[in-house]
Design an enzyme around this catalytic site. Structure first.
Site, mmCIF file in Angstrom:
data_model
loop_
_atom_site.group_PDB
_atom_site.id
_atom_site.type_symbol
_atom_site.label_atom_id
_atom_site.label_comp_id
_atom_site.label_asym_id
_atom_site.label_seq_id
_atom_site.Cartn_x
_atom_site.Cartn_y
_atom_site.Cartn_z
ATOM 1 N N HIS A 45 -1.145 -1.488 -4.300
ATOM 2 C CA HIS A 45 -2.452 -0.845 -3.646
ATOM 3 C C HIS A 45 -2.544 0.399 -3.548
ATOM 4 O O HIS A 45 -1.761 0.797 -2.890
ATOM 5 C CB HIS A 45 -2.608 -2.012 -2.258
ATOM 6 C CG HIS A 45 -3.859 -1.738 -1.636
ATOM 7 N ND1 HIS A 45 -5.017 -2.562 -1.990
ATOM 8 C CD2 HIS A 45 -4.276 -1.067 -0.484
ATOM 9 C CE1 HIS A 45 -6.001 -2.181 -1.024
ATOM 10 N NE2 HIS A 45 -5.652 -1.101 -0.466
ATOM 11 N N MET A 47 -9.118 7.930 0.083
ATOM 12 C CA MET A 47 -9.749 8.157 1.031
ATOM 13 C C MET A 47 -10.561 9.569 1.002
ATOM 14 O O MET A 47 -9.654 10.470 0.486
ATOM 15 C CB MET A 47 -8.993 8.256 2.438
ATOM 16 C CG MET A 47 -8.268 6.927 2.673
ATOM 17 S SD MET A 47 -7.435 6.758 4.099
ATOM 18 C CE MET A 47 -6.555 5.230 3.990
ATOM 19 N N SER A 89 0.689 -1.067 -0.069
ATOM 20 C CA SER A 89 0.127 -0.018 0.076
ATOM 21 C C SER A 89 0.759 1.129 -0.002
ATOM 22 O O SER A 89 1.570 1.529 0.896
ATOM 23 C CB SER A 89 -0.726 -0.026 1.340
ATOM 24 O OG SER A 89 -1.220 1.227 1.395
ATOM 25 N N HIS A 112 -8.306 0.847 -3.988
ATOM 26 C CA HIS A 112 -9.267 0.720 -2.852
ATOM 27 C C HIS A 112 -10.080 1.808 -2.473
ATOM 28 O O HIS A 112 -9.491 2.726 -2.079
ATOM 29 C CB HIS A 112 -8.288 0.200 -1.715
ATOM 30 C CG HIS A 112 -9.190 0.213 -0.422
ATOM 31 N ND1 HIS A 112 -8.411 -0.248 0.920
ATOM 32 C CD2 HIS A 112 -10.619 -0.094 -0.016
ATOM 33 C CE1 HIS A 112 -9.472 -0.366 1.738
ATOM 34 N NE2 HIS A 112 -10.613 -0.585 1.386
ATOM 35 N N MET A 142 -12.216 4.223 -0.511
ATOM 36 C CA MET A 142 -12.760 4.546 0.862
ATOM 37 C C MET A 142 -13.474 5.708 0.831
ATOM 38 O O MET A 142 -13.078 6.792 1.486
ATOM 39 C CB MET A 142 -11.755 4.483 2.082
ATOM 40 C CG MET A 142 -11.203 3.136 2.212
ATOM 41 S SD MET A 142 -9.612 2.794 3.001
ATOM 42 C CE MET A 142 -8.631 3.047 1.754
ATOM 43 N N GLY A 176 -8.508 3.762 7.201
ATOM 44 C CA GLY A 176 -8.399 5.245 7.343
ATOM 45 C C GLY A 176 -6.870 5.445 7.692
ATOM 46 O O GLY A 176 -6.454 6.679 7.165
ATOM 47 N N PHE A 177 -6.201 4.482 8.225
ATOM 48 C CA PHE A 177 -4.956 4.993 8.306
ATOM 49 C C PHE A 177 -3.924 3.584 8.292
ATOM 50 O O PHE A 177 -4.405 2.440 8.891
ATOM 51 C CB PHE A 177 -4.576 5.651 9.683
ATOM 52 C CG PHE A 177 -5.576 6.816 10.135
ATOM 53 C CD1 PHE A 177 -5.264 8.069 9.584
ATOM 54 C CD2 PHE A 177 -6.794 6.663 10.741
ATOM 55 C CE1 PHE A 177 -5.847 8.997 9.761
ATOM 56 C CE2 PHE A 177 -7.481 7.562 10.886
ATOM 57 C CZ PHE A 177 -7.135 9.231 10.405
ATOM 58 N N GLY A 178 -2.659 3.793 7.934
ATOM 59 C CA GLY A 178 -1.629 3.021 7.962
ATOM 60 C C GLY A 178 -1.257 2.515 9.419
ATOM 61 O O GLY A 178 -1.423 3.402 10.467
ATOM 62 N N GLY A 179 -0.484 1.647 9.642
ATOM 63 C CA GLY A 179 0.333 1.305 10.840
ATOM 64 C C GLY A 179 -0.614 0.882 12.038
ATOM 65 O O GLY A 179 -0.260 1.039 13.303
ATOM 66 N N MET A 187 -11.137 -6.298 5.612
ATOM 67 C CA MET A 187 -10.282 -5.259 6.473
ATOM 68 C C MET A 187 -10.164 -5.815 7.739
ATOM 69 O O MET A 187 -10.752 -6.115 8.810
ATOM 70 C CB MET A 187 -11.015 -3.982 6.665
ATOM 71 C CG MET A 187 -11.499 -3.148 5.353
ATOM 72 S SD MET A 187 -10.050 -2.636 4.518
ATOM 73 C CE MET A 187 -8.886 -1.619 5.661
ATOM 74 N N ASP A 190 -6.468 -6.349 4.372
ATOM 75 C CA ASP A 190 -6.042 -5.251 4.344
ATOM 76 C C ASP A 190 -5.932 -4.855 5.685
ATOM 77 O O ASP A 190 -6.964 -4.511 6.361
ATOM 78 C CB ASP A 190 -6.707 -4.248 3.417
ATOM 79 C CG ASP A 190 -6.079 -2.885 3.307
ATOM 80 O OD1 ASP A 190 -4.985 -2.688 3.723
ATOM 81 O OD2 ASP A 190 -6.892 -2.199 2.416
ATOM 82 N N GLY A 191 -4.717 -4.516 6.212
ATOM 83 C CA GLY A 191 -4.704 -3.961 7.510
ATOM 84 C C GLY A 191 -3.589 -4.811 8.568
ATOM 85 O O GLY A 191 -3.981 -5.779 8.912
ATOM 86 N N GLY A 192 -2.556 -4.212 8.896
ATOM 87 C CA GLY A 192 -1.868 -4.882 10.050
ATOM 88 C C GLY A 192 -0.947 -6.136 9.708
ATOM 89 O O GLY A 192 -0.913 -6.903 10.361
ATOM 90 N N ASP A 203 -4.756 3.335 -1.874
ATOM 91 C CA ASP A 203 -5.773 3.681 -0.846
ATOM 92 C C ASP A 203 -6.565 5.017 -1.163
ATOM 93 O O ASP A 203 -5.927 6.102 -0.833
ATOM 94 C CB ASP A 203 -5.315 3.911 0.345
ATOM 95 C CG ASP A 203 -4.886 2.331 0.757
ATOM 96 O OD1 ASP A 203 -5.991 1.542 0.952
ATOM 97 O OD2 ASP A 203 -3.886 1.953 1.575
ATOM 98 N N GLY A 243 1.337 -2.058 4.037
ATOM 99 C CA GLY A 243 1.768 -0.609 4.172
ATOM 100 C C GLY A 243 3.045 -0.540 4.888
ATOM 101 O O GLY A 243 4.119 -0.920 4.252
ATOM 102 N N SER A 244 3.009 -0.483 6.134
ATOM 103 C CA SER A 244 3.999 0.015 6.995
ATOM 104 C C SER A 244 5.034 -1.235 7.027
ATOM 105 O O SER A 244 6.291 -0.962 6.861
ATOM 106 C CB SER A 244 3.561 0.238 8.337
ATOM 107 O OG SER A 244 2.463 -0.556 8.846
HETATM 108 C C1 DX5 Z 1 -6.122 1.266 5.619
HETATM 109 C C2 DX5 Z 1 -5.493 1.151 4.299
HETATM 110 C C3 DX5 Z 1 -4.544 0.182 4.082
HETATM 111 C C4 DX5 Z 1 -3.439 0.548 4.883
HETATM 112 C C5 DX5 Z 1 -2.592 -0.712 5.393
HETATM 113 O O1 DX5 Z 1 -7.550 2.239 5.839
HETATM 114 O O2 DX5 Z 1 -6.619 0.466 3.568
HETATM 115 O O3 DX5 Z 1 -4.133 -0.247 2.947
HETATM 116 O O4 DX5 Z 1 -2.421 1.339 4.039
HETATM 117 O O5 DX5 Z 1 -1.456 -0.203 6.094
HETATM 118 P P1 DX5 Z 1 -0.733 -1.307 7.171
HETATM 119 O O6 DX5 Z 1 -0.310 -2.240 6.372
HETATM 120 O O7 DX5 Z 1 0.309 -0.565 7.631
HETATM 121 O O8 DX5 Z 1 -1.906 -1.562 8.405
HETATM 122 ZN ZN ZN Z 2 -6.502 -0.553 1.504
#
Ligand code: DX5
Ligand code: ZN
Length: 232
Positions: A37, A41, A12, A70, A72, A146-149, A141, A177-179, A39, A199-200
């Site tokens: 990917h 938003m 991401s 994606h 959102m 909304g946020f990475g990490g 999800m 997607d996420g964590g 994102d 992502g992170s």
């Molecule tokens: C969150 C995004 C994800 C996000 C994942 O709303 O849809 O794609 O970037 O980030 P990580 O891998 O850091 O959880």
């Molecule tokens: Zn995403």
């Protein structure tokens, strides 16, 4: 070609350098990313604001694999044509984004894109069954979008397992997607996921000027997931 259920890693770019997206896309592909990917938003459906079709269009020449977009955003329908024209390969909309998800998915396919359905952690599988003939992917999800990490929400693993059974032999990807990182990837791959967004966990430690950590991060997530797949 046979449907590809092998593990795919989709970095991401939410965790990339926002001042250098083109180079970041080229570098993560060179380092082994299967999809990219993106994102989107809107500051309304989710409490963060990123970018729109103009960015997807600008990135198109830099992405040789798959642009996995994606969405959102709410409403979705007025923006579908613009993202399709911008060159998105896949458009994923949230089940929660409006009352007419069926129409939204039809519109995504009519615009020439593969259609994905995303589910927030608080959403069950009840609404999915009647959409199976309209989708190419379900995005589960494992954080609130909304946020990475953010921290991986483990309660989603059982949902992934039930979704895998519901999909059976249909040609539908399960994306997470996420964590996602080398510790959580085996949990979701073992439950039936094949596309892992990260992502992170992909971008940490590296940069466009020092891309080797990206490659090592992608390889570590893939290896952990494939091992769990073999054991499942
Ligand atoms: C969150 C995004 C994800 C996000 C994942 O709303 O849809 O794609 O970037 O980030 P990580 O891998 O850091 O959880
Ligand atoms: Zn995403």
């Amino acid at each position: 070609m046979q449907f590809d259920r092998r593990i795919k890693i989709a970095p991401s770019i939410l965790s990339a350098d926002f001042a250098d997206f083109g180079a970041e896309c080229r570098v993560i592909e060179a380092e082994g990313a299967d999809w990219v990917h993106i994102d989107v938003m809107d500051g309304h459906f989710v409490p963060n604001l990123t970018f729109g079709p103009a960015m997807v269009k600008a990135l198109r020449p830099h992405v040789k694999t798959v642009m996995d977009v994606h969405l959102m955003i709410a409403p979705v329908d007025p923006m579908i044509e613009a993202f399709a024209e911008a060159g998105a390969d896949r458009l994923t909309a949230h089940l929660e984004a409006g009352p007419h998800i069926h129409r939204t998915l039809q519109a995504i396919r009519a615009a020439g894109c593969r259609a994905g359905l995303a589910l927030n952690p608080g959403t069950g599988l009840d609404g999915v069954e009647n959409l199976l003939d309209l989708i190419d992917l379900v995005c589960v999800m494992t954080v609130n979008p909304g946020f990475g990490g953010q921290k991986f929400i483990a309660s989603q693993i059982d949902k992934i397992r039930r979704l895998r059974a519901l999909i059976a032999d249909r040609e539908i990807h399960i994306e997470i997607d996420g964590g996602v990182d080398p510790a959580t990837a085996p949990l979701v791959a073992g439950a039936g996921a094949d596309v892992l967004v990260a992502g992170s966990a992909v971008f940490r430690g590296g940069s466009v000027g020092n891309p080797a950590p990206y490659g090592a991060n992608i390889a570590a997530i893939r290896a952990a997931a494939e091992q769990a797949r073999r054991a499942a």
